[in-house]
Design an enzyme around this catalytic site. Structure first.
Site, PDB file in Angstrom:
ATOM      1  N   ARG A 182       0.868  -1.181   0.000  1.00 26.58           N
ATOM      2  CA  ARG A 182       0.000   0.000   0.000  1.00 26.58           C
ATOM      3  C   ARG A 182       0.903   1.229   0.000  1.00 26.58           C
ATOM      4  O   ARG A 182       2.108   1.126   0.138  1.00 26.58           O
ATOM      5  CB  ARG A 182      -1.017  -0.008   1.145  1.00 26.58           C
ATOM      6  CG  ARG A 182      -0.623  -0.598   2.444  1.00 26.58           C
ATOM      7  CD  ARG A 182       0.498   0.086   3.187  1.00 26.58           C
ATOM      8  NE  ARG A 182       0.236   1.500   3.364  1.00 26.58           N
ATOM      9  CZ  ARG A 182       1.142   2.403   3.613  1.00 26.58           C
ATOM     10  NH1 ARG A 182       2.435   2.087   3.717  1.00 26.58           N
ATOM     11  NH2 ARG A 182       0.837   3.673   3.763  1.00 26.58           N
ATOM     12  N   GLY A 183       0.251   2.402  -0.168  1.00 24.97           N
ATOM     13  CA  GLY A 183       1.025   3.633  -0.334  1.00 24.97           C
ATOM     14  C   GLY A 183       1.123   3.909  -1.825  1.00 24.97           C
ATOM     15  O   GLY A 183       1.439   3.004  -2.618  1.00 24.97           O
TER      16      GLY A 183
ATOM     17  N   GLN B 202      -1.901   2.507   9.954  1.00 24.25           N
ATOM     18  CA  GLN B 202      -0.615   2.619   9.254  1.00 24.25           C
ATOM     19  C   GLN B 202       0.387   3.431  10.081  1.00 24.25           C
ATOM     20  O   GLN B 202       1.592   3.235   9.972  1.00 24.25           O
ATOM     21  CB  GLN B 202      -0.801   3.296   7.883  1.00 24.25           C
ATOM     22  CG  GLN B 202      -1.545   2.463   6.855  1.00 24.25           C
ATOM     23  CD  GLN B 202      -3.044   2.733   6.861  1.00 24.25           C
ATOM     24  OE1 GLN B 202      -3.606   3.094   7.881  1.00 24.25           O
ATOM     25  NE2 GLN B 202      -3.692   2.529   5.738  1.00 24.25           N
TER      26      GLN B 202
ATOM     27  N   ARG C 224      -7.593  -0.294  -6.671  1.00 19.94           N
ATOM     28  CA  ARG C 224      -7.772   0.841  -5.753  1.00 19.94           C
ATOM     29  C   ARG C 224      -7.938   2.108  -6.611  1.00 19.94           C
ATOM     30  O   ARG C 224      -7.080   2.394  -7.450  1.00 19.94           O
ATOM     31  CB  ARG C 224      -6.576   0.983  -4.801  1.00 19.94           C
ATOM     32  CG  ARG C 224      -6.411  -0.207  -3.863  1.00 19.94           C
ATOM     33  CD  ARG C 224      -5.477   0.105  -2.713  1.00 19.94           C
ATOM     34  NE  ARG C 224      -6.121   0.896  -1.679  1.00 19.94           N
ATOM     35  CZ  ARG C 224      -5.468   1.436  -0.642  1.00 19.94           C
ATOM     36  NH1 ARG C 224      -4.164   1.276  -0.527  1.00 19.94           N
ATOM     37  NH2 ARG C 224      -6.110   2.147   0.267  1.00 19.94           N
TER      38      ARG C 224
ATOM     39  N   ASP D 204      -1.924  10.803  -2.144  1.00 17.14           N
ATOM     40  CA  ASP D 204      -2.308   9.775  -3.121  1.00 17.14           C
ATOM     41  C   ASP D 204      -2.630  10.387  -4.470  1.00 17.14           C
ATOM     42  O   ASP D 204      -2.552   9.721  -5.507  1.00 17.14           O
ATOM     43  CB  ASP D 204      -3.519   8.992  -2.616  1.00 17.14           C
ATOM     44  CG  ASP D 204      -3.072   8.009  -1.558  1.00 17.14           C
ATOM     45  OD1 ASP D 204      -2.905   8.430  -0.403  1.00 17.14           O
ATOM     46  OD2 ASP D 204      -2.827   6.846  -1.911  1.00 17.14           O
TER      47      ASP D 204
HETATM   48  O1  MRU Z   1      -4.492   3.197   2.268  1.00 22.03           O
HETATM   49  P1  MRU Z   1      -3.022   3.423   2.144  1.00 22.03           P
HETATM   50  O2  MRU Z   1      -2.235   2.873   3.281  1.00 22.03           O
HETATM   51  O3  MRU Z   1      -2.505   2.976   0.802  1.00 22.03           O
HETATM   52  O4  MRU Z   1      -2.862   5.001   2.195  1.00 22.03           O
HETATM   53  C1  MRU Z   1      -1.587   5.548   2.056  1.00 22.03           C
HETATM   54  C2  MRU Z   1      -1.556   7.021   2.199  1.00 22.03           C
HETATM   55  O5  MRU Z   1      -2.561   7.668   2.344  1.00 22.03           O
HETATM   56  C3  MRU Z   1      -0.214   7.684   2.051  1.00 22.03           C
HETATM   57  O6  MRU Z   1      -0.138   8.825   2.829  1.00 22.03           O
HETATM   58  C4  MRU Z   1       0.012   8.049   0.581  1.00 22.03           C
HETATM   59  O7  MRU Z   1      -0.209   6.954  -0.245  1.00 22.03           O
HETATM   60  C5  MRU Z   1       1.353   8.577   0.348  1.00 22.03           C
HETATM   61  S1  MRU Z   1       2.550   7.322   0.379  1.00 22.03           S
HETATM   62  C6  MRU Z   1       4.068   7.931   0.021  1.00 22.03           C
END
Ligand code: MRU
Length: 367
Positions: free
Chosen positions: A69-70, A217, A112, A258
């Site tokens: 994720r991220g 997270q 996603r 994102d």
């Molecule tokens: O749902 P996630 O864990 O994928 O969300 C991640 C985030 O919101 C992060 O802040 C974003 O992807 C930036 S990662 C460098």
């Protein structure tokens, strides 16, 4: 992340033994021997386990279930998914391979909806595939391009970190939300990359990490990464953001993103908007760190789909049920922070400042 492990590792973090003869730096996602290797982030911080995939459908599942994720990490994972698809498709005809890849692209893309890096990574690889003349050439070019994308990610984060470090002073306490670290990228991180670079520039800093409900997270990943890097980090419940700011515990904030629109609207983990609003109330600078691959220069706020996730993430913590059966749940994974709450957007090409539309345009023109 400077966490050092030996090859494949499965066990409790507290029991990690490090063999100093064969050390390697942990990578979130990697291409090795025609397969994709990832850290299973759903198991952190208790178990550090690698998973190996040879089928793009497994990569799609991994993105969907947050094994990876991220935004930048899922962009590169999508690219590696297509690289696997080139190997899975047994054909000698370019046309057949392209249509197989189009189908794989669709499956990976639909995992996603909010992070734009996924579409960015998939589109880049599809361009490479379409430009190839033969099946062999396409396979080779797609795999090499996906590997290069992964390498570039780390370099971009390091440059972004250096750019952003200038905004932070000695003895600053920096709040961050969610995980925008090495685990959200191939390595080093965006917001945590800025924090790492600030520390590495010799400044003494402290970090406050929000827990980041519902999937945590912040506590599972950010606290884990920073603690292992020896950075002074304190964990707070999300509900203590206002308290921390009102009591002078926070000097600055940096988060990841994102998706960022050309207007400076920032989509990031649910709760970011609350942190930014509180920061405005307390006159605390609020920064966003993201590579140019996170910018969506075409869409408007009404076009953006906010991912809604399953109710069980909210009605329990881990396996423990914390809400009554049958309760109705609203569980958006992301929210939008408007540009007027943002002090600056840190990128590998420089820092965009308000008014963002002009400033972001200049970063792209300089690219
Ligand atoms: O749902 P996630 O864990 O994928 O969300 C991640 C985030 O919101 C992060 O802040 C974003 O992807 C930036 S990662 C460098």
């Amino acid at each position: 992340m400077k966490l050092i492990v030996i090859g494949r590792l499965h066990g409790r973090i507290d029991n990690i033994t490090i063999n100093f003869e064969k050390i390697m730096v942990l990578k979130t996602v990697e291409w090795k021997d025609n397969s994709v290797i990832m850290i299973d982030q759903t198991k952190l911080p208790n178990i550090l386990e690698y998973v190996t995939y040879t089928d793009f459908n497994q990569v799609a599942d991994a993105i969907r279930t947050l094994v990876v994720r991220g935004a930048p990490a899922i962009g590169v994972s999508g690219a590696f998914g297509l690289a696997l698809a080139t190997l899975q498709c047994k054909t000698n005809e370019k046309e057949d391979l392209i249509s197989y890849l189009e189908n794989a692209r669709k499956i990976l893309f639909e995992t996603r909806p909010t992070a734009v890096n996924l579409a960015w990574g998939l589109d880049k690889i599809m361009q490479v595939a379409n430009a190839g003349n033969s099946v062999g050439e396409i396979r080779n070019n797609v795999i090499e391009s996906a590997k290069k994308m992964a390498e570039d990610d780390v370099q971009i984060n390091m440059t972004m970190g250096k750019n952003g470090s200038k905004l932070f002073n000695d003895n600053d306490t920096i709040m961050t939300h969610c995980n925008a670290g090495a685990l959200a990228t191939v390595g080093y991180g965006t917001a945590l990359g800025v924090i790492r670079a600030t520390r590495d520039s010799g400044k003494n800093i402290k970090v406050i990490a929000t827990e980041t409900r519902p999937i945590q997270q912040g506590s599972r990943l950010t606290a884990f990464e920073l603690k292992h890097d020896g950075i002074d980090v304190s964990l707070i419940p999300d509900t203590a953001v206002g308290y921390s700011m009102a009591n002078g515990l926070v000097d600055k904030i940096v988060v990841g993103a994102d998706r960022i629109l050309r207007t400076g609207h920032v989509y990031n983990k649910i709760g970011t908007y609350q942190v930014a609003t509180m920061a405005k109330q307390h006159n605390i600078p609020f920064y966003v760190a993201a590579p140019l691959s996170t910018f969506d220069m075409k869409s408007d706020p009404q076009d953006i789909i906010i991912e809604q996730r399953k109710a069980s993430e909210v009605t329990g913590i881990g396996d423990k049920k914390t809400a009554p059966d049958g309760i109705s749940v609203i569980n958006p994974a992301f929210d939008m922070t408007p540009p007027e709450l943002i002090s600056g957007i840190i990128t590998e090409k420089g820092i965009a400042k308000p008014s963002f539309e002009d400033s972001i345009k200049k970063l792209f023109e300089a690219n």
